[in-house]
Design an enzyme around this catalytic site. Structure first.
Site, short mmCIF file in Angstrom:
data_model
loop_
_atom_site.label_atom_id
_atom_site.label_comp_id
_atom_site.label_asym_id
_atom_site.label_seq_id
_atom_site.Cartn_x
_atom_site.Cartn_y
_atom_site.Cartn_z
N ASP A 198 20.40 -12.27 34.04
CA ASP A 198 21.00 -11.06 33.46
C ASP A 198 20.50 -9.75 34.08
O ASP A 198 20.54 -8.71 33.45
CB ASP A 198 20.71 -11.04 31.95
CG ASP A 198 19.22 -11.11 31.63
OD1 ASP A 198 18.40 -10.98 32.57
OD2 ASP A 198 18.87 -11.30 30.45
N GLU B 136 22.39 -20.14 33.82
CA GLU B 136 21.92 -19.58 32.55
C GLU B 136 22.98 -18.64 31.96
O GLU B 136 22.74 -17.49 31.60
CB GLU B 136 20.58 -18.84 32.72
CG GLU B 136 19.76 -18.70 31.45
CD GLU B 136 18.52 -17.86 31.66
OE1 GLU B 136 18.61 -16.63 31.76
OE2 GLU B 136 17.42 -18.47 31.72
N GLU C 80 20.40 -5.92 29.79
CA GLU C 80 20.64 -7.31 30.18
C GLU C 80 21.78 -7.99 29.40
O GLU C 80 22.50 -8.82 29.95
CB GLU C 80 19.35 -8.13 30.03
CG GLU C 80 18.27 -7.78 31.05
CD GLU C 80 17.41 -6.59 30.66
OE1 GLU C 80 17.68 -5.97 29.61
OE2 GLU C 80 16.47 -6.27 31.41
N HIS D 218 7.44 -6.42 29.07
CA HIS D 218 8.08 -5.54 30.05
C HIS D 218 9.44 -5.00 29.64
O HIS D 218 10.11 -4.33 30.42
CB HIS D 218 8.26 -6.29 31.38
CG HIS D 218 9.24 -7.41 31.30
ND1 HIS D 218 10.59 -7.21 31.45
CD2 HIS D 218 9.09 -8.72 31.06
CE1 HIS D 218 11.22 -8.37 31.32
NE2 HIS D 218 10.33 -9.30 31.07
N ARG E 191 12.63 -2.96 28.59
CA ARG E 191 12.97 -1.53 28.62
C ARG E 191 13.11 -0.95 27.23
O ARG E 191 12.74 0.20 26.99
CB ARG E 191 14.31 -1.33 29.34
CG ARG E 191 14.14 -1.14 30.81
CD ARG E 191 15.44 -1.32 31.56
NE ARG E 191 15.12 -1.69 32.92
CZ ARG E 191 15.08 -0.84 33.94
NH1 ARG E 191 15.40 0.42 33.77
NH2 ARG E 191 14.75 -1.25 35.14
N HIS F 34 2.72 -6.29 34.01
CA HIS F 34 3.92 -6.13 34.84
C HIS F 34 3.82 -4.85 35.68
O HIS F 34 3.22 -3.86 35.24
CB HIS F 34 5.12 -6.04 33.89
CG HIS F 34 6.46 -6.24 34.53
ND1 HIS F 34 7.08 -5.26 35.26
CD2 HIS F 34 7.31 -7.30 34.53
CE1 HIS F 34 8.26 -5.71 35.68
NE2 HIS F 34 8.42 -6.95 35.26
C1 UD1 Z 1 13.70 -6.47 35.79
C2 UD1 Z 1 15.01 -6.81 35.08
C3 UD1 Z 1 14.71 -7.56 33.78
C4 UD1 Z 1 13.81 -8.75 34.03
C5 UD1 Z 1 12.56 -8.29 34.74
C6 UD1 Z 1 11.71 -9.48 35.09
C7 UD1 Z 1 16.94 -5.32 35.29
C8 UD1 Z 1 17.66 -4.14 34.74
N1 UD1 Z 1 15.75 -5.60 34.74
O1 UD1 Z 1 13.00 -5.50 35.01
O2 UD1 Z 1 15.94 -8.02 33.21
O3 UD1 Z 1 13.49 -9.33 32.79
O4 UD1 Z 1 12.92 -7.62 35.95
O5 UD1 Z 1 10.38 -9.12 35.32
O6 UD1 Z 1 17.44 -5.95 36.19
N2 UD1 Z 1 7.93 -2.92 40.48
C9 UD1 Z 1 7.07 -3.01 41.56
N3 UD1 Z 1 6.93 -4.22 42.18
C10 UD1 Z 1 7.56 -5.35 41.77
C11 UD1 Z 1 8.42 -5.24 40.65
C12 UD1 Z 1 8.60 -4.02 40.03
O7 UD1 Z 1 6.46 -2.05 41.96
O8 UD1 Z 1 7.38 -6.42 42.37
C13 UD1 Z 1 8.11 -1.61 39.82
C14 UD1 Z 1 8.90 -0.60 40.71
O9 UD1 Z 1 8.42 0.68 40.47
C15 UD1 Z 1 10.33 -0.76 40.19
C16 UD1 Z 1 10.06 -0.93 38.70
O10 UD1 Z 1 8.89 -1.77 38.63
O11 UD1 Z 1 11.15 0.35 40.49
C17 UD1 Z 1 11.19 -1.51 37.91
O12 UD1 Z 1 11.70 -2.70 38.46
P1 UD1 Z 1 13.15 -3.24 37.96
O13 UD1 Z 1 13.46 -4.54 38.64
O14 UD1 Z 1 14.17 -2.17 38.08
O15 UD1 Z 1 12.94 -3.47 36.42
P2 UD1 Z 1 11.98 -4.46 35.64
O16 UD1 Z 1 11.43 -3.71 34.50
O17 UD1 Z 1 11.05 -5.13 36.58
N1 UDP Z 2 5.35 -15.34 34.89
C1 UDP Z 2 4.55 -15.46 36.02
N2 UDP Z 2 3.47 -14.63 36.13
C2 UDP Z 2 3.14 -13.70 35.19
C3 UDP Z 2 3.98 -13.58 34.06
C4 UDP Z 2 5.08 -14.40 33.94
O1 UDP Z 2 4.80 -16.29 36.89
O2 UDP Z 2 2.14 -12.99 35.36
C5 UDP Z 2 6.55 -16.20 34.79
C6 UDP Z 2 6.83 -16.84 33.45
O3 UDP Z 2 6.18 -18.10 33.33
C7 UDP Z 2 8.34 -16.99 33.45
C8 UDP Z 2 8.79 -15.76 34.24
O4 UDP Z 2 7.67 -15.35 35.01
O5 UDP Z 2 8.76 -18.13 34.16
C9 UDP Z 2 9.22 -14.68 33.30
O6 UDP Z 2 9.35 -13.47 33.97
P1 UDP Z 2 9.49 -12.08 33.20
O7 UDP Z 2 8.77 -12.16 31.88
O8 UDP Z 2 9.06 -11.04 34.16
O9 UDP Z 2 11.05 -11.93 33.01
P2 UDP Z 2 12.08 -12.45 31.88
O10 UDP Z 2 11.95 -13.92 31.77
O11 UDP Z 2 11.75 -11.73 30.61
O12 UDP Z 2 13.40 -12.02 32.42
#
Ligand code: UD1
Ligand code: UDP
Length: 405
Positions: free
Chosen positions: A108, A130, A144, A243, A245, A276
């Site tokens: 999502d 999914e 999402e 994490h 939003r 995160h």
């Molecule tokens: C995203 C997804 C969320 C998912 C989550 C998993 C969207 C809208 N959100 O949220 O559905 O559950 O990922 O974790 O698609 N960043 C880093 N390095 C990384 C990852 C993130 O620096 O490896 C920082 C960056 O500043 C980036 C910010 O996190 O701009 C947000 O990342 P983004 O993928 O937009 O949103 P998430 O909160 O990670």
């Molecule tokens: N996970 C991981 N390392 C971490 C935290 C989570 O590998 O430090 C794994 C977790 O077991 C699951 C996935 O990441 O499989 C979930 O990711 P996240 O919570 O970022 O996203 P969501 O599932 O909420 O979209």
């Protein structure tokens, strides 16, 4: 779960783009990609949008995946409109160049919706892994719920993890012949990684890999579990992730307050929290929890040590979708820091309970698990509402069957 007829792979040679942007998408698509790589009849190309940079690379490394195409789209503090347009334009270019028979997306995220729209505009078939999870509340999870809801009608194959998600799709008039109940591929990944880690890594190696202080680990992760997988002794490890939003701002302040109150009230509790990388998470968590001797803030973990940490935890406090799905298979109660969930099966199984972000409620629910042996026993039974580890095989069978005709 449905058992689909075995496809005749011999006549299949199809190019499939497997597109992933974030950590959970990689974990959940890795089993599908690796299964396709084993069968010469498929030509899978792993496309990373790089929506996550470090966390995506970390997840790929666990499965030995080197994306054939990497769009490297992440920018620090990215906004939804910016990222959505970058995904749409970049994936469009990739589709024009590679001309696949189909694409697969998972879940999502912005990567999912952007890629699905790009494929739709080029009349390329989409498989949505999914599919069908719903809260029917467009504000939670946001954005999402809408991303997932919009992707399903675009998809030629909706791979629903459970019967309940199939029913959601049918109620939205998605044709029954497009919906396949397969189980969730996260269970394929979880079982594979859990067993591999047990066989290959010692406790000391895992503690070091996590970056956990050794004195803390000696106290709270001694590694000796009883036959039911519970820690022997009085110390209790609580694993935290967060994490979403919709919790940014006051929600995260409340979550941090709850964690502090929990450790202050229970001296036997130690918390491990892989934080995160989203700056909206990093800032409040480091500010409010950064200096407590019984709280270990660590980097986002590679999937191997994270699965191990889940196994060592007494219970988990999380808003993660994936963790809600994994916990029943590990028999670990989860207090879900959300008001609603698109994954009701874990709640029905008794493993997961919705607790929101209010400290009083979180503390009350944590007290139940810590103080009431019977409540804990009931909620830590091993259950598998999300699958049996064969979901990716079922997805391949469906694809082979329909692309063969
Ligand atoms: C995203 C997804 C969320 C998912 C989550 C998993 C969207 C809208 N959100 O949220 O559905 O559950 O990922 O974790 O698609 N960043 C880093 N390095 C990384 C990852 C993130 O620096 O490896 C920082 C960056 O500043 C980036 C910010 O996190 O701009 C947000 O990342 P983004 O993928 O937009 O949103 P998430 O909160 O990670
Ligand atoms: N996970 C991981 N390392 C971490 C935290 C989570 O590998 O430090 C794994 C977790 O077991 C699951 C996935 O990441 O499989 C979930 O990711 P996240 O919570 O970022 O996203 P969501 O599932 O909420 O979209």
């Amino acid at each position: 779960m449905t058992d689909f007829p075995k496809a005749d792979y011999e006549h299949v040679s199809k190019k499939i783009l497997i597109i992933a942007g974030t950590r959970p998408e990689v974990i959940k698509l890795a089993p599908v990609y690796l299964a396709m790589k084993k069968a010469p009849f498929w030509e899978p190309l792993f496309v990373s949008t790089g929506q996550h940079r470090q966390m995506l690379d970390q997840a790929c490394a666990v499965f030995g995946i080197k994306p054939e195409i990497d769009l490297n789209l992440m920018q620090p503090g990215q906004t939804l409109p910016e990222l959505t347009s970058r995904v749409l334009l970049s994936v469009t270019r990739v589709l024009e160049e590679t001309k696949p028979d189909a694409i697969l997306v998972q879940g999502d995220t912005t990567t999912v919706l952007g890629s699905a729209i790009a494929a739709f505009y080029q009349k390329i078939s989409v498989g949505h892994v999914e599919a069908g999870l719903r809260t029917y509340n467009y504000q939670a999870p946001w954005p999402e719920e809408m991303n997932r809801r919009l992707t399903d009608p675009i998809s030629r194959w909706c791979f629903a993890p459970t019967e309940a998600s199939r029913q959601n799709l049918l109620a939205e008039r998605i044709p029954a012949e497009s919906v396949f109940v397969t189980g969730n591929t996260v269970i394929d990944a979880l079982l594979y990684v859990r067993d591999k880690t047990r066989a290959e890594k010692s406790r000391a190696e895992l503690v070091a890999e996590c970056g956990i202080d050794t004195a803390f680990a000696a106290q709270f992760i001694p590694g000796n579990l009883d036959a039911a997988g519970r820690p022997v002794g009085k110390q209790r490890l609580v694993l935290v992730t967060g994490h979403r939003r919709e919790s940014f701002g006051s929600g995260f302040e409340s979550i941090c307050q709850s964690i502090r109150q929990l450790v202050d009230r229970y001296p036997e509790v130690g918390v491990v929290y892989p934080v995160h990388l989203n700056p909206n998470v990093q800032e409040p968590v480091n500010r409010l929890l950064g200096n407590h001797p019984r709280i270990q803030l660590i980097k986002p973990q590679s999937y191997e040590p994270f699965v191990w940490l889940m196994g060592q935890a007494y219970f988990i406090l999380s808003d993660s979708g994936g963790v809600q799905e994994e916990a029943p298979s590990l028999g670990k109660p989860v207090l879900v820091m959300r008001e609603t969930t698109e994954r009701p099966e874990g709640v029905d199984a008794g493993t997961c309970r919705l607790v929101g972000t209010d400290p009083e409620r979180i503390l009350r629910e944590a007290a139940l698990l810590l103080e009431d042996e019977n409540a804990y026993s009931q909620r830590s039974q091993l259950k598998n509402p999300y699958g049996d580890g064969q979901a990716s095989e079922r997805i391949l069978q469906v694809l082979a069957e329909s692309l063969n005709h």
